[in-house]
Design a protein around this motif. Structure first.
Motif, PDB file in Angstrom:
ATOM      1  N   THR A   1      14.044   8.613   3.031  1.00 45.55           N
ATOM      2  CA  THR A   1      13.295   9.855   3.201  1.00 45.55           C
ATOM      3  C   THR A   1      12.777  10.312   1.850  1.00 45.55           C
ATOM      4  N   GLY A   2      11.611  10.890   1.869  1.00 44.11           N
ATOM      5  CA  GLY A   2      10.970  11.329   0.631  1.00 44.11           C
ATOM      6  C   GLY A   2       9.476  11.089   0.747  1.00 44.11           C
ATOM      7  N   ILE A   3       8.818  11.085  -0.390  1.00 43.63           N
ATOM      8  CA  ILE A   3       7.365  10.949  -0.389  1.00 43.63           C
ATOM      9  C   ILE A   3       6.949   9.837  -1.336  1.00 43.63           C
ATOM     10  N   LEU A   4       6.161   8.900  -0.821  1.00 42.72           N
ATOM     11  CA  LEU A   4       5.486   7.939  -1.695  1.00 42.72           C
ATOM     12  C   LEU A   4       4.177   8.585  -2.131  1.00 42.72           C
ATOM     13  N   TRP A   5       4.108   8.914  -3.416  1.00 45.84           N
ATOM     14  CA  TRP A   5       2.877   9.465  -3.992  1.00 45.84           C
ATOM     15  C   TRP A   5       2.086   8.321  -4.587  1.00 45.84           C
ATOM     16  N   ARG A   6       0.790   8.296  -4.324  1.00 46.74           N
ATOM     17  CA  ARG A   6      -0.062   7.268  -4.918  1.00 46.74           C
ATOM     18  C   ARG A   6      -1.319   7.895  -5.513  1.00 46.74           C
ATOM     19  N   ASN A   7      -1.941   7.149  -6.407  1.00 47.82           N
ATOM     20  CA  ASN A   7      -3.178   7.630  -7.027  1.00 47.82           C
ATOM     21  C   ASN A   7      -4.122   6.449  -7.169  1.00 47.82           C
ATOM     22  N   GLY A   8      -5.397   6.729  -7.280  1.00 41.62           N
ATOM     23  CA  GLY A   8      -6.367   5.673  -7.509  1.00 41.62           C
ATOM     24  C   GLY A   8      -7.776   6.217  -7.460  1.00 41.62           C
ATOM     25  N   PRO A   9      -8.732   5.452  -8.016  1.00 43.49           N
ATOM     26  CA  PRO A   9     -10.132   5.870  -7.953  1.00 43.49           C
ATOM     27  C   PRO A   9     -10.581   5.884  -6.499  1.00 43.49           C
ATOM     28  N   ALA A  10     -11.188   6.984  -6.054  1.00 46.49           N
ATOM     29  CA  ALA A  10     -11.508   7.108  -4.624  1.00 46.49           C
ATOM     30  C   ALA A  10     -12.955   7.491  -4.371  1.00 46.49           C
ATOM     31  N   GLU A  11     -13.543   8.242  -5.281  1.00 51.15           N
ATOM     32  CA  GLU A  11     -14.966   8.566  -5.115  1.00 51.15           C
ATOM     33  C   GLU A  11     -15.757   7.639  -6.036  1.00 51.15           C
TER      34      GLU A  11
ATOM     35  N   ASN B   1      -7.079   9.320 -12.446  1.00 53.07           N
ATOM     36  CA  ASN B   1      -7.121   8.404 -11.300  1.00 53.07           C
ATOM     37  C   ASN B   1      -6.140   7.237 -11.353  1.00 53.07           C
ATOM     38  N   THR B   2      -5.123   7.279 -12.213  1.00 51.99           N
ATOM     39  CA  THR B   2      -4.387   6.047 -12.474  1.00 51.99           C
ATOM     40  C   THR B   2      -2.967   6.011 -11.910  1.00 51.99           C
ATOM     41  N   SER B   3      -2.194   7.052 -12.107  1.00 50.50           N
ATOM     42  CA  SER B   3      -0.819   7.022 -11.620  1.00 50.50           C
ATOM     43  C   SER B   3      -0.345   8.434 -11.335  1.00 50.50           C
ATOM     44  N   ILE B   4       0.906   8.497 -10.846  1.00 54.54           N
ATOM     45  CA  ILE B   4       1.514   9.784 -10.495  1.00 54.54           C
ATOM     46  C   ILE B   4       2.858   9.877 -11.204  1.00 54.54           C
ATOM     47  N   LEU B   5       3.125  11.036 -11.771  1.00 58.49           N
ATOM     48  CA  LEU B   5       4.398  11.262 -12.452  1.00 58.49           C
ATOM     49  C   LEU B   5       5.072  12.490 -11.845  1.00 58.49           C
ATOM     50  N   ALA B   6       6.337  12.323 -11.465  1.00 58.19           N
ATOM     51  CA  ALA B   6       7.146  13.464 -11.042  1.00 58.19           C
ATOM     52  C   ALA B   6       8.235  13.632 -12.084  1.00 58.19           C
ATOM     53  N   HIS B   7       8.249  14.792 -12.754  1.00 62.73           N
ATOM     54  CA  HIS B   7       9.227  15.010 -13.825  1.00 62.73           C
ATOM     55  C   HIS B   7       9.428  16.501 -14.035  1.00 62.73           C
ATOM     56  N   ALA B   8      10.691  16.891 -14.190  1.00 63.13           N
ATOM     57  CA  ALA B   8      11.048  18.282 -14.479  1.00 63.13           C
ATOM     58  C   ALA B   8      10.411  19.247 -13.470  1.00 63.13           C
ATOM     59  N   GLY B   9      10.422  18.836 -12.205  1.00 62.85           N
ATOM     60  CA  GLY B   9       9.918  19.718 -11.159  1.00 62.85           C
ATOM     61  C   GLY B   9       8.413  19.809 -11.078  1.00 62.85           C
TER      62      GLY B   9
ATOM     63  N   PRO C   1      -5.398   6.156  10.875  1.00 66.26           N
ATOM     64  CA  PRO C   1      -6.637   5.959  11.631  1.00 66.26           C
ATOM     65  C   PRO C   1      -7.863   5.820  10.725  1.00 66.26           C
ATOM     66  N   TYR C   2      -7.662   5.690   9.425  1.00 66.84           N
ATOM     67  CA  TYR C   2      -8.798   5.580   8.499  1.00 66.84           C
ATOM     68  C   TYR C   2      -8.407   4.679   7.325  1.00 66.84           C
ATOM     69  N   PRO C   3      -9.399   4.110   6.655  1.00 63.75           N
ATOM     70  CA  PRO C   3      -9.086   3.320   5.454  1.00 63.75           C
ATOM     71  C   PRO C   3      -9.054   4.218   4.223  1.00 63.75           C
ATOM     72  N   LEU C   4      -8.261   3.830   3.253  1.00 61.26           N
ATOM     73  CA  LEU C   4      -8.291   4.470   1.932  1.00 61.26           C
ATOM     74  C   LEU C   4      -8.814   3.429   0.947  1.00 61.26           C
ATOM     75  N   PRO C   5      -9.529   3.864  -0.086  1.00 59.91           N
ATOM     76  CA  PRO C   5      -9.966   2.898  -1.104  1.00 59.91           C
ATOM     77  C   PRO C   5      -8.744   2.257  -1.756  1.00 59.91           C
ATOM     78  N   LEU C   6      -8.861   1.016  -2.164  1.00 56.80           N
ATOM     79  CA  LEU C   6      -7.754   0.355  -2.859  1.00 56.80           C
ATOM     80  C   LEU C   6      -7.393   1.176  -4.096  1.00 56.80           C
ATOM     81  N   GLY C   7      -6.107   1.454  -4.246  1.00 59.41           N
ATOM     82  CA  GLY C   7      -5.678   2.351  -5.320  1.00 59.41           C
ATOM     83  C   GLY C   7      -4.885   1.629  -6.391  1.00 59.41           C
ATOM     84  N   LEU C   8      -4.300   2.411  -7.274  1.00 57.78           N
ATOM     85  CA  LEU C   8      -3.567   1.854  -8.402  1.00 57.78           C
ATOM     86  C   LEU C   8      -2.066   2.103  -8.233  1.00 57.78           C
ATOM     87  N   HIS C   9      -1.517   3.093  -8.951  1.00 60.89           N
ATOM     88  CA  HIS C   9      -0.062   3.196  -9.028  1.00 60.89           C
ATOM     89  C   HIS C   9       0.511   4.375  -8.248  1.00 60.89           C
TER      90      HIS C   9
END
Ligand SMILES: [Fe+2]
Lengths: 503, 153
Positions: free
Chosen positions: A71-81, A155-163, A489-497
């Motif tokens: 349980t939790g959240i997978l956060w992702r990031n990437g160039p999308a537009e 657009n490159t990655s996601i960081l979770a730190h210190a809340g 039900p939709y595609p997302l652009p290929l992302g990074l980290h």
């Protein structure tokens, strides 16, 4: 697709109640697509712009619930537009970032995504056109960049730190994100002394919550910046080391006592960039005679302590590194013979072109001895990228690396497999996706104490159904295939980290 | 010439003098700052001359400086009685009022700043030449714009 972002509670409710509705929509998408999809078409789908600025939907599954305990959240990031105001960027890394949240609730998985409305993007909204130079594309009549954050696309990655939740880029500040609305907030001001100073996309967090990062500033007075930030998110120390010439330093390794930065001989020519005639990427020059310079930095003083030399090569990513009793450092490296996959192939991908022409990164282990000797181990055959480890091993000895790999031909993207490697031994376990599915980065999520006791979680693009999906593997039994999967039900652009935040 | 004519001439000369006093003498430079983001702190405007061996902008080249409470939007200041020659203006918005342009550890400004003619450098200040405004021998009021730029936040 809902236009407005629902609250987290709405999403949780939707996860439980609405899969049938979205199953119907997904089925419509499936009938639209041709039965067989060429490599060219699949690449076109992966590099198309996201279908809406905000997206939200549960994932449809036929395979029951995700594993208990995941349980939790997978956060992702990437160039999308990639396209906006009728202008299409020329390179995968140019586009405005989009944060994706895949929430594992126990009952199912729900997705939300939102394009990051950075100051750069808002400026272009005011102009009604693309006006800011991008990583590898100069829009016609572009403005001048005064400070790195003027072109920060986060657009490159996601960081979770210190809340805090942050979207990271390489050339500028971390961008704070509201975890409820996914809205872009302010650039993170760790301390006034580092306001607006580049903060790279692959920070390392130690077991006590201390965060280390580098910043790469390949300008007219090129420097590397080193950061140490405490578990409360306060800057403890920052230091600057002049390094000339300097190009992109995308990732680094943290050991028990050191940071290691490897510098590929792909260096920026500041005068060429200053001329305004070429993009940041095109102002780089491949100079193999420089070799690969390796800097070892004391992680307490943040001073450069040792320098090693290795043969030339081009890389973005490491996995992990550790230090033996005598001070020998061993680290993971995904390295290609040269930068062609970035300068050529990732542009060709944006044009929807067929085959790639350049050799792609493959996995190898680097050994740095305290006496100054250094060597690169043999490459594991085939291409490997997006290396990840059990992050509890960050800075200490690890026995496994998870990565994406190709079919063994070295062609690289689109990757077709997820693999587990043993540093020094090579591939020991893998799963090959069906030909119509392109895997994206997979991250390890721990369950028990032992290294590798947990799951490997990652997304894929299904080019036949034109949807993005998500799969869960038993990390030590990849070859069994996914133990759970669901599709949007939709595609997302290929992302990074991405990063998984357990709850 | 009649008495009334002399009076008219005298009046005209007086008016001309008065007019000149209210606007500017030859060699005055009006600087217009545009795009100030707030009324916090002060606007600090420095007038520079070219000094051999000194890289613009440097304190060694400053011939006059004006500090005023900042005004959101636009504001004007006038440097008066300038000998003919080349000048350049560097200005910053000292929003925290500490008297200095705040910078990060790379030396990049973290407060708003600008140069005459809207001149911009690449990862640094512009060259003096790009920001040059020339005060000539002719009478009149010269005006130059300084668009202020702010680091994104
Ligand atoms: Fe990366």
């Amino acid at each position: 697709m809902m236009k407005k972002l629902p609250s987290r509670r709405d999403v949780l409710l939707a996860t439980a109640g609405l899969p049938a509705l979205f199953a119907a929509r997904a089925a419509v998408g499936a009938t639209d697509a041709p039965a067989a999809t060429s490599a060219r078409q699949s690449r076109t789908i992966g590099f198309a712009s996201v279908v809406a600025e905000e997206l939200s939907s549960p994932l449809e599954t036929s395979g029951g619930r995700p594993p208990a305990g995941l349980t939790g959240i997978l956060w992702r990031n990437g160039p999308a537009e990639h396209d906006r105001f009728g202008h299409r960027y020329g390179h995968w890394f140019d586009g405005d970032g989009m944060v994706q949240a895949f929430a594992f609730t126990g009952a199912g998985v729900a997705h939300r995504g939102r394009v990051l409305d950075t100051p750069k993007r808002r400026r272009e909204t005011r102009h009604g056109k693309r006006v800011v130079p991008a990583f590898a594309t100069l829009p016609p009549g572009h403005t001048q960049v005064l400070a790195p954050d003027d072109m920060n696309v986060a657009n490159t990655s996601i960081l979770a730190h210190a809340g805090r939740l942050m979207a990271l880029w390489e050339g500028g500040s971390a961008l704070e994100i509201d975890p409820e609305t996914l809205a872009a907030g302010r650039f993170v001001d760790w301390a006034p002394s580092v306001a607006g100073v580049p903060f790279s996309a692959h920070p390392k967090i130690g077991r006590d919550g201390t965060l280390w990062n580098i910043g790469c500033v390949p300008g007219p007075r090129p420097v590397l910046v080193f950061y140490r930030i405490d578990r409360a998110g306060r800057l403890v120390k920052a230091n600057v080391a002049p390094v000339a010439p300097l190009g992109m330093a995308h990732d680094f390794v943290m050991t028990a006592r050191h940071l290691v930065v490897m510098l590929a001989p792909f260096v920026l020519e500041p005068d060429l960039l200053a001329s305004g005639r070429v993009s940041f990427l095109d102002a780089h020059d491949w100079r193999p005679a420089l070799g690969t310079r390796v800097l070892t930095i004391d992680r307490d003083t943040l001073e450069v302590k040792r320098r090693h030399e290795l043969p030339p090569g081009f890389h973005f990513h490491h996995g992990n590194g550790w230090e033996e009793a005598d001070g020998t450092i061993r680290l993971d490296l995904c390295q290609a013979p040269g930068p062609g996959f970035v300068t050529r192939d990732l542009r060709a991908a944006m044009r929807g072109e067929g085959r790639f022409s350049s050799a792609h990164p493959s996995y190898r282990q680097v050994v740095l001895e305290p006496n100054g000797a250094a060597r690169v181990g043999p490459a594991v055959p085939g291409a490997a990228e997006f290396p990840r480890i059990d992050s509890r091993r960050t800075g200490i000895r690890h026995d496994m690396v998870f990565a994406l790999a190709d079919g063994g031909e070295g062609e690289g993207w689109p990757f077709s497999r997820v693999v587990r490697l043993e540093p020094g031994n090579g591939e020991v376990d893998s799963w090959t996706f069906p030909g119509h599915r392109i895997p994206e980065e997979h991250v390890f999520v721990p369950r028990g104490e032992a290294e590798g006791d947990g799951w490997l979680v990652g997304s894929f693009l299904d080019v036949r159904r034109r949807v993005t999906g998500l799969g869960v593997f038993e990390a030590m039994r990849l070859s069994d295939g996914p133990v759970w999967e669901g599709v949007l039900p939709y595609p997302l652009p290929l992302g990074l980290h991405g990063t998984f935040v357990k709850s | 010439m009649t008495r009334s004519n002399n009076t008219l001439v005298g009046l005209a000369l007086a008016c001309l003098a008065l007019f000149a006093a209210q606007t500017a003498l030859a060699g005055d430079l009006e600087v217009r700052l545009d795009g100030l983001r707030s009324a916090d702190g002060d606007a600090r405007i420095a007038l520079h001359r070219r000094v051999d061996g000194v890289k613009f902008p440097d304190g060694a080249g400053v011939v006059a400086a004006i500090s005023r409470r900042a005004v959101a939007g636009s504001m004007r200041v006038v440097f008066t009685d300038l000998p003919p020659g080349d000048y350049a203006v560097a200005a910053f918005h000292d929003a925290d009022g500490d008297g200095e342009l705040a910078t990060n550890l790379l030396g990049m400004p973290t407060e708003g700043y600008g140069f005459s003619n809207g001149a911009r450098g690449f990862m640094g200040p512009p060259r003096f030449d790009a920001a040059t405004v020339t005060v000539g021998q002719e009478a009149g009021l010269l005006s130059v714009a300084v668009p202020m730029g702010y680091p994104e936040s």
